[in-house]
Design a protein around this motif. Sequence first.
Motif: not given
Length: 64
Positions: A16-30, A47-55
């Motif tokens: 779930g965390v990985t999916k949320a992060i990659r919804s913001v940056d599909p090429s992110a390494e997690v 980092a701030e770009a990922f907080l809303p998607a994770l929440a």
Amino acid sequence: MQFHIENMTCGGCVRGVTKAIRSVDPSAEVAADIPTHKVDVTSARPAEAFLPALAGAGFEAVPV
């Protein structure tokens, strides 16, 4: 960058965390470490770009 996600406790959470992060940056390494509740993210996005998607996915993340 690194996040502390207290309620990340299992492999399903990591997905779930990985999916949320990659919804913001599909090429992110997690890379997640369940015992320490830490997630390392390699991305050009701040980092701030990922907080809303994770929440939105139910994970309160704190940048470390």
